[in-house]
Design a protein around this motif. Sequence first.
Motif, short mmCIF file in Angstrom:
data_model
loop_
_atom_site.label_atom_id
_atom_site.label_comp_id
_atom_site.label_asym_id
_atom_site.label_seq_id
_atom_site.Cartn_x
_atom_site.Cartn_y
_atom_site.Cartn_z
N ALA A 5 0.83 -1.21 0.00
CA ALA A 5 0.00 0.00 0.00
C ALA A 5 0.87 1.26 0.00
O ALA A 5 0.60 2.21 -0.74
N GLU A 6 1.92 1.27 0.82
CA GLU A 6 2.81 2.44 0.87
C GLU A 6 3.56 2.62 -0.45
O GLU A 6 3.71 3.73 -0.93
N PRO A 12 -8.92 6.63 -8.87
CA PRO A 12 -7.92 5.89 -8.10
C PRO A 12 -8.62 5.05 -7.04
O PRO A 12 -9.69 5.42 -6.56
N LYS A 64 7.06 3.50 8.75
CA LYS A 64 5.61 3.43 8.57
C LYS A 64 5.04 2.05 8.88
O LYS A 64 3.90 1.93 9.31
N THR A 70 2.50 1.68 -3.33
CA THR A 70 1.51 2.12 -4.31
C THR A 70 1.32 3.63 -4.22
O THR A 70 1.21 4.32 -5.23
N ARG A 71 1.31 4.14 -2.99
CA ARG A 71 1.18 5.59 -2.80
C ARG A 71 2.42 6.34 -3.26
O ARG A 71 2.34 7.42 -3.80
N ASN A 72 3.59 5.76 -2.98
CA ASN A 72 4.85 6.42 -3.31
C ASN A 72 5.90 5.37 -3.62
O ASN A 72 6.54 4.85 -2.71
N GLU A 77 -11.30 5.97 -3.92
CA GLU A 77 -12.13 7.16 -4.16
C GLU A 77 -13.49 6.79 -4.74
O GLU A 77 -14.27 7.66 -5.05
#
Length: 153
Positions: free
Chosen positions: A10-11, A143, A26, A13-15, A146
């Motif tokens: 997940a992290e 995304p 994290k 994917t975000r960055n 959302e």
Amino acid sequence: MDATDEKIIAELTRNGRISHSELAGKVLLSRNAVRQRIERLERQGHIAGYTIVRAGGDTGDVVSALVLVYRQDRMRGGDVLAALKRIPEVVVCEILSGDFDIMVRLEAASLERVRSIWEEIAKMPGVRDTVTALTLSRVVNRPRGEQGLAAAE
């Protein structure tokens, strides 16, 4: 995969450029443990590649296509799935119910590259037939996470 692996993915994917050190903080692991987990996730195919997302969602001149795949044997078609995972332009690969077996979304730099990938898929042992459609325009591109925002407003 465990919950920590899910958090790492997940992290990333975000960055995708997050440092191992920052990611470790994290997910509450050491930097070395994070590095080892990422390497294992890559080896196991959970992380198949990294990509660039342009600011503002601009996809530039990317050619997008949908390839619907019929396999010769739905139950023993794992080789086809493994081969599709190795194609970097495959951004979505889903097993379907109904007439088609697999849906593949490609995003490639050119129409020629889409054609080349289509030929590669069509020649794979275990693939009986394909149907391909090119994306003319994208009307909705939400995304993940959302989807429920519009309903809440």
